[in-house]
Design a protein around this motif. Structure first.
Motif, PDB file in Angstrom:
ATOM      1  N   HIS A 238       0.859  -1.193   0.000  1.00  0.00           N
ATOM      2  CA  HIS A 238       0.000   0.000   0.000  1.00  0.00           C
ATOM      3  C   HIS A 238       0.889   1.234   0.000  1.00  0.00           C
ATOM      4  CE1 HIS A 238      -3.883   2.071   1.504  1.00  0.00           C
ATOM      5  NE2 HIS A 238      -2.990   3.040   1.330  1.00  0.00           N
TER       6      HIS A 238
ATOM      7  N   LYS B  13      -0.263   3.229  -6.091  1.00  0.00           N
ATOM      8  CA  LYS B  13      -1.616   3.671  -6.435  1.00  0.00           C
ATOM      9  C   LYS B  13      -1.582   4.985  -7.212  1.00  0.00           C
ATOM     10  CE  LYS B  13      -3.312   1.862  -2.019  1.00  0.00           C
ATOM     11  NZ  LYS B  13      -3.899   0.602  -2.510  1.00  0.00           N
TER      12      LYS B  13
ATOM     13  N   THR C 288      -2.372   0.210  -8.885  1.00  0.00           N
ATOM     14  CA  THR C 288      -3.760   0.272  -8.426  1.00  0.00           C
ATOM     15  C   THR C 288      -4.416   1.568  -8.858  1.00  0.00           C
ATOM     16  OG1 THR C 288      -3.254  -1.104  -6.508  1.00  0.00           O
ATOM     17  CG2 THR C 288      -5.245   0.240  -6.401  1.00  0.00           C
TER      18      THR C 288
ATOM     19  N   LEU D 253      -6.906   4.291  -8.239  1.00  0.00           N
ATOM     20  CA  LEU D 253      -7.607   4.879  -7.105  1.00  0.00           C
ATOM     21  C   LEU D 253      -8.245   6.201  -7.520  1.00  0.00           C
ATOM     22  CD1 LEU D 253      -8.332   4.706  -4.064  1.00  0.00           C
ATOM     23  CD2 LEU D 253      -6.112   5.752  -3.567  1.00  0.00           C
TER      24      LEU D 253
ATOM     25  N   TRP E 164      -5.130  -3.503 -10.141  1.00  0.00           N
ATOM     26  CA  TRP E 164      -6.088  -3.447  -9.051  1.00  0.00           C
ATOM     27  C   TRP E 164      -6.948  -2.192  -9.157  1.00  0.00           C
ATOM     28  CZ3 TRP E 164      -5.848  -7.684  -5.940  1.00  0.00           C
ATOM     29  CH2 TRP E 164      -4.641  -8.389  -5.884  1.00  0.00           C
TER      30      TRP E 164
ATOM     31  N   ASP F  64      -9.167   0.385  -6.279  1.00  0.00           N
ATOM     32  CA  ASP F  64      -9.293   0.678  -4.860  1.00  0.00           C
ATOM     33  C   ASP F  64     -10.294   1.817  -4.688  1.00  0.00           C
ATOM     34  OD1 ASP F  64      -8.816   0.974  -2.122  1.00  0.00           O
ATOM     35  OD2 ASP F  64      -6.641   1.142  -2.326  1.00  0.00           O
TER      36      ASP F  64
ATOM     37  N   ARG G  77      -9.283  -3.884  -3.950  1.00  0.00           N
ATOM     38  CA  ARG G  77      -8.668  -3.435  -2.712  1.00  0.00           C
ATOM     39  C   ARG G  77      -9.580  -2.365  -2.129  1.00  0.00           C
ATOM     40  NH1 ARG G  77      -4.177  -5.773  -3.470  1.00  0.00           N
ATOM     41  NH2 ARG G  77      -3.263  -5.099  -1.487  1.00  0.00           N
ATOM     42  N   LEU G  78      -9.394  -2.022  -0.869  1.00  0.00           N
ATOM     43  CA  LEU G  78     -10.314  -1.067  -0.253  1.00  0.00           C
ATOM     44  C   LEU G  78      -9.636  -0.369   0.919  1.00  0.00           C
ATOM     45  CD1 LEU G  78     -13.345  -0.377  -0.812  1.00  0.00           C
ATOM     46  CD2 LEU G  78     -13.920  -1.927   1.054  1.00  0.00           C
ATOM     47  N   HIS G  79      -9.706   0.976   0.943  1.00  0.00           N
ATOM     48  CA  HIS G  79      -9.419   1.749   2.148  1.00  0.00           C
ATOM     49  C   HIS G  79     -10.670   1.676   3.020  1.00  0.00           C
ATOM     50  CE1 HIS G  79      -6.304   3.500  -0.406  1.00  0.00           C
ATOM     51  NE2 HIS G  79      -5.931   4.355   0.536  1.00  0.00           N
TER      52      HIS G  79
END
Length: 397
Positions: free
Chosen positions: A68, A132, A157, A159, A193, A195, A223-225
């Motif tokens: 991350h 990201k 990723t 985002l 990915w 996110d 993926r996830l915050h």
């Protein structure tokens, strides 16, 4: 085929099968052929090789896997950090400051920042680093952020759903439509990915679900915050959708912990099980004076935990996995062994990889030589530059 023998290892962390969770071997050697681990065994029985590195009894462990990080940005938010240290709370609103600077930067400026931070991380033992986007927040700048990230990492990723940018402040539904439509189409060719920052002040659960579903439909992993600034539905959404990782996990209910613990599914016949990993980012709590996640609670429940830096200019401007290991041990009640596993094999699980974060035959030859006799020194001697040498893809750096 070129070969390299890393010999006279006092303590070798393999994260493989062994009597302890780290699969430690003593007085060991590792044979590398091309970019893979070919053999592990006692130094006394080490085979011949084209090249040899004698580490003189030092500890060796797998390269750190930082799952991350936000490296594609421009500008500086040191003043924001100083304000937090003076008592101002963290709200996440400073992201828009970085968006403005990033949009105004040239490709060369963004590329230089990514390479500088990636090199910084490599010198501290990070051999795999997810990167990201998320500071462009329009079609052109998200796409170019991912193009630049992909020059440095295969773990990229998208985002676009970091925050709603200022120009869409009163039209969040329209922005979600942009993210799911033209922005995703431009970003997906450069991303592995997708996110979403599912949090108050960012994206609610319905928007997060819609965005992740669109990404999944075009082949991106999830993926996830989640649950950084307060309790919320993000963790359970991630588990429901089979996300590889939910990250932050600071405010968790018992139901959240149970969902993470029960998320494991057997999908890889020859590798580890997949699950939704709880990726903890102690650098963010350090830099925002926020409560640390309770890693002990997660580990005792059987949740798979990873550690990562969350390297970004606002809430965690560190690229140091050793620093995060020390924080995890001191502030999150992890043992040194648990923290090292989370920073190596745990990060690999968060990326759904079984070829990194371990030192076993067939794994990628990513090794870190410590200037210390044991991995314990990563937490025992915080802030000390203990990374003596890094070998990445079988090549000494």
């Amino acid at each position: 085929m070129s070969s390299l023998l890393v010999d006279n290892i006092g303590e070798l962390v393999t994260n493989g099968i062994g009597a302890d969770p780290l699969g430690i071997r003593r007085e060991a050697a590792v044979l590398v052929e091309e970019d893979r681990v070919a053999w592990i065994g006692p130094s006394a029985y080490a085979p011949a090789a084209d090249h040899r590195i004698d580490v003189g009894g030092a500890a060796v462990l797998p390269g750190f896997v930082d799952s991350h990080a936000h490296l594609v940005f421009a500008g500086d938010r040191a003043a924001e950090f100083a304000a937090r240290m003076a008592g101002e709370p963290y709200t996440g609103g400073g992201i828009r400051t970085t968006v403005g600077a990033t949009r105004a930067a040239t490709d060369g400026e963004l590329r230089a920042t990514v390479r500088r931070l990636r090199g910084e991380a490599l010198r501290q033992g990070t051999t795999t680093m997810e990167i990201k986007s998320g500071y462009g927040l329009n079609v052109a700048d998200e796409a170019r952020s991912l193009r630049i990230a992909a020059e440095t990492s295969s773990e990229t990723t998208f985002l676009g759903a970091h925050v709603v940018p200022a120009e869409y402040a009163d039209r969040p539904d329209d922005y979600v439509g942009l993210v799911c439509g033209p922005m995703l189409a431009a970003a997906a060719p450069h991303a592995k990915w997708i996110d979403v920052f599912c949090e108050r002040g960012a994206f609610d659960v319905d928007h997060a679900r819609a965005i992740l579903a669109c990404g999944q439909a075009v082949g991106l992993g999830l993926r996830l915050h989640a649950n950084q600034l307060g309790p919320g539905p993000g963790v359970q959404l991630g588990v429901e959708l089979g996300a590889a990782s939910v990250d932050h996990c600071t405010y968790l209910s018992d139901a959240d912990v149970d969902a993470l613990a029960n998320s494991t599914t057997i999908e890889w016949l020859s590798g580890p099980p997949t699950c939704t990993v709880a990726t903890l980012l102690p650098g963010a709590e350090f830099s925002t004076r926020s409560p640390y996640p309770d890693a002990r609670r997660l580990l005792d429940a059987g949740v798979t935990v990873a550690l990562a830096t969350d390297c970004n200019p606002g809430s965690s401007y560190t690229s140091s996995m050793p620093f995060c290991i020390a924080l995890a041990v001191r502030e999150m009640r992890m043992t040194p062994a648990e923290a090292v596993w989370a920073a190596t094999a745990g990060g690999a699980r968060a990326l759904r990889r079984d070829d990194i974060g371990v030192l076993t035959p067939g794994a990628r030859a990513d090794l870190v030589v410590l200037d210390a006799p044991s991995y314990l020194h990563l937490a025992y001697r915080p802030g000390v530059p203990l990374i003596r040498q890094v070998i990445r893809n079988g090549v000494p750096q």
